[in-house]
Design a protein around this motif. Structure first.
Motif, short mmCIF file in Angstrom:
data_model
loop_
_atom_site.label_atom_id
_atom_site.label_comp_id
_atom_site.label_asym_id
_atom_site.label_seq_id
_atom_site.Cartn_x
_atom_site.Cartn_y
_atom_site.Cartn_z
N UNK A 64 0.83 -1.21 0.00
CA UNK A 64 0.00 0.00 0.00
C UNK A 64 0.87 1.26 0.00
N UNK A 65 1.96 1.26 0.75
CA UNK A 65 2.88 2.41 0.76
C UNK A 65 3.53 2.61 -0.60
N UNK A 66 3.99 1.51 -1.22
CA UNK A 66 4.67 1.60 -2.51
C UNK A 66 3.72 2.13 -3.59
N UNK A 67 2.47 1.65 -3.57
CA UNK A 67 1.52 2.03 -4.61
C UNK A 67 0.71 3.29 -4.26
N UNK A 68 0.76 3.71 -3.00
CA UNK A 68 -0.01 4.89 -2.59
C UNK A 68 -1.51 4.64 -2.61
N UNK A 69 -1.92 3.44 -2.32
CA UNK A 69 -3.34 3.06 -2.31
C UNK A 69 -3.65 2.30 -1.03
N UNK A 70 -4.92 2.34 -0.65
CA UNK A 70 -5.41 1.53 0.47
C UNK A 70 -6.35 0.49 -0.11
N UNK A 71 -6.09 -0.77 0.23
CA UNK A 71 -6.89 -1.86 -0.33
C UNK A 71 -7.90 -2.37 0.68
N UNK A 72 -9.15 -2.43 0.24
CA UNK A 72 -10.21 -2.99 1.08
C UNK A 72 -10.33 -4.50 0.85
#
Length: 142
Positions: A64-72
């Motif tokens: 999530x840090x590498x991609x800059x996204x939060x996954x549900x």
């Protein structure tokens, strides 16, 4: 395995009094068949299971840090294993972010011999039908 002839000779010697030692015959199981290994090669593709998911969950925050996204949604669909000085797990992971965008990613996760786990490479996004193999991974530095 002793042949019948050897057993017969021992029996005759015992009857004639030529041998006074006690003989013990030990039967051993046949050797296990040797299965060929492909050292360093990828194992067969396996369906995602609880063990693979637990390993993937350890690197979710890093991804999530590498991609800059939060996954549900973060679910291992399938994976392959490569035994090296530790273990590389090549995983196909289904992802959904907080914007309801759906993705498929291939992750390379390294587990060291002392049990430490880190995300070492990945392909994002990929297609659902892309096979899991060695090629195409971008290295991820910690």
């Amino acid at each position: 395995m002793l042949s019948l002839r050897v057993l017969s000779v021992i029996g005759v010697l015992l009857l004639c009094g030529e041998m006074d030692a006690q003989i013990t015959v030990t039967m051993r199981p046949p050797p296990r068949p040797i299965t060929p290994m492909n050292a360093g090669g990828l194992g067969a593709t396996r369906t995602g299971d609880a063990n693979a998911q637990a390993i993937a969950d350890k690197v979710k925050g890093q991804l999530q840090r590498v991609l800059g996204k939060t996954f549900t949604t973060y679910k291992v669909n399938s994976y392959r294993v490569q035994v090296v000085a530790g273990t590389n797990y090549y995983m196909k992971v289904y992802l959904e972010d907080t914007q309801n965008q759906k993705y498929v990613a291939h992750l390379r996760i390294f587990e060291s011999l002392d049990g430490k786990v880190r995300l070492s490479g990945g392909m994002f996004p990929t297609n659902w039908n892309d096979p899991i193999d060695f090629s195409g991974y971008t290295s991820i530095q910690n």
